[in-house]
Design an enzyme around this catalytic site. Structure first.
Site, PDB file in Angstrom:
ATOM      1  N   ARG A  31       0.828  -1.209   0.000  1.00 45.59           N
ATOM      2  CA  ARG A  31       0.000   0.000   0.000  1.00 45.59           C
ATOM      3  C   ARG A  31       0.866   1.264   0.000  1.00 45.59           C
ATOM      4  O   ARG A  31       0.552   2.232  -0.679  1.00 45.59           O
ATOM      5  CB  ARG A  31      -0.952   0.028   1.218  1.00 45.59           C
ATOM      6  CG  ARG A  31      -1.884  -1.152   1.345  1.00 45.59           C
ATOM      7  CD  ARG A  31      -2.698  -1.438   0.123  1.00 45.59           C
ATOM      8  NE  ARG A  31      -3.653  -0.400  -0.218  1.00 45.59           N
ATOM      9  CZ  ARG A  31      -4.404  -0.388  -1.319  1.00 45.59           C
ATOM     10  NH1 ARG A  31      -4.309  -1.367  -2.205  1.00 45.59           N
ATOM     11  NH2 ARG A  31      -5.229   0.590  -1.553  1.00 45.59           N
ATOM     12  N   ASP A 139     -15.952   2.315  12.506  1.00 47.56           N
ATOM     13  CA  ASP A 139     -14.828   2.303  11.567  1.00 47.56           C
ATOM     14  C   ASP A 139     -13.761   3.232  12.129  1.00 47.56           C
ATOM     15  O   ASP A 139     -14.041   4.074  12.983  1.00 47.56           O
ATOM     16  CB  ASP A 139     -15.268   2.776  10.174  1.00 47.56           C
ATOM     17  CG  ASP A 139     -14.340   2.267   9.083  1.00 47.56           C
ATOM     18  OD1 ASP A 139     -14.680   1.288   8.399  1.00 47.56           O
ATOM     19  OD2 ASP A 139     -13.248   2.855   8.914  1.00 47.56           O
TER      20      ASP A 139
END
Ligand code: SAM
Length: 267
Positions: A31, A139
């Site tokens: 990433r 989240d």
């Protein structure tokens, strides 16, 4: 682990408050290198300098790249069909026996709200308005939670929903659709980091944690699954992503009720 990579992880963890050491190293490198390619960089040291200056909010951009939030309503469809056909009727008959009408869910790693709203739709379709349906949706990503609270979606995100469900649960608005308030009121959105915090609640009937633990180390996964175990009632369900597996050591804690859909029941 080379020094520049380690310094980068330490810096971003410290500045963002998200502990990146809990993610798999291979995943982190993929990433980070994706973000570096976008900036035309090849060297971790060079990228570290940019992050230290934090020009253009690069730390937040990197964090967003690491905690990707790709999703859609009724993602993969079949786990939600199993929820409607098997899990909800079973929970409803169990609750009726003890004269309760509350069903409690947790959507852990809820992204921009598509998953908890899908759960709410399934629960209302099967159980109806007379039941108290309560959904915690958490989240780590503030931007996503903001979008989730707003409840506005593009047609492509609703492609798995029938016209009937769209008309019933959404209002057409401009080039998209907004979730109706009577659906929203079942959901509590909250910022929560699965890797560092404990369960968001207890006595839950169903926990969804799909396509989130995929990025965690084995040790981290074990911590998170143990939290889910503690958060569920006896006989409660844990639903994980199709390509995910439960970490070793949970065979005597969860019984697999559907291997294809990765649905487990607390023993
Ligand atoms: C690919 S999305 C999955 C969304 C949804 N559960 C689904 O299956 O479609 C992964 C989500 O996990 C969240 N996430 C990543 N690390 C997390 C953490 N440590 N704690 C809570 N959420 C996290 C990301 O922000 C992202 O929204």
């Amino acid at each position: 682990m080379d020094l520049a990579f380690k310094s980068l992880i330490d810096l971003v963890s410290r500045e963002s408050g998200i502990d990146l050491t809990k993610y798999r190293e291979g995943y982190l490198r993929r990433r980070i290198e994706l973000r570096m390619r976008m900036l035309g960089l090849r060297d971790y040291g060079e990228y570290l300098k940019i992050l230290r200056n934090d020009g253009d909010g690069e730390i937040q951009k990197l964090v967003n790249t690491i905690t990707i939030n790709v999703t859609e309503f009724m993602r993969d469809k079949t786990p939600f069909e199993f929820l409607m056909k098997n899990i909800l009727p079973e929970i409803a008959s169990r609750k009726k026996r003890v004269k309760s009408n509350i069903v409690r869910f947790w959507s852990a790693g809820c992204s921009c709200g598509e998953e908890p709203y899908s759960i709410a739709i399934c629960a209302l379709e099967v159980l109806g308005e007379k039941w108290l349906i309560s959904i915690y949706a958490t989240d780590i990503d503030d931007t996503c939670l903001e979008m989730a609270r707003g409840g506005f979606y593009r047609p492509v995100q609703l492609k798995n929903l029938s016209k009937m469900l769209i008309n019933k649960y959404f209002d057409k608005e401009g080039d998209g659709y907004r979730v109706k308030n009577f659906l929203k009121k079942h959901i509590r959105f909250k910022k929560h980091d699965l890797t560092t915090e404990g369960p968001v609640s207890k006595y839950l009937d169903v926990v969804f944690c799909r396509n989130v633990m995929i990025y965690f180390s084995e040790q981290q996964k074990a911590k998170v699954v143990n939290d889910f175990y503690n958060a569920l009632v006896e006989g409660g369900y844990l639903i994980i992503g199709k390509s995910e597996t439960l970490p070793a050591g949970f065979k005597d804690k969860f019984e697999c009720v559907n291997l294809r859909e990765k649905i487990y029941k607390k023993i």
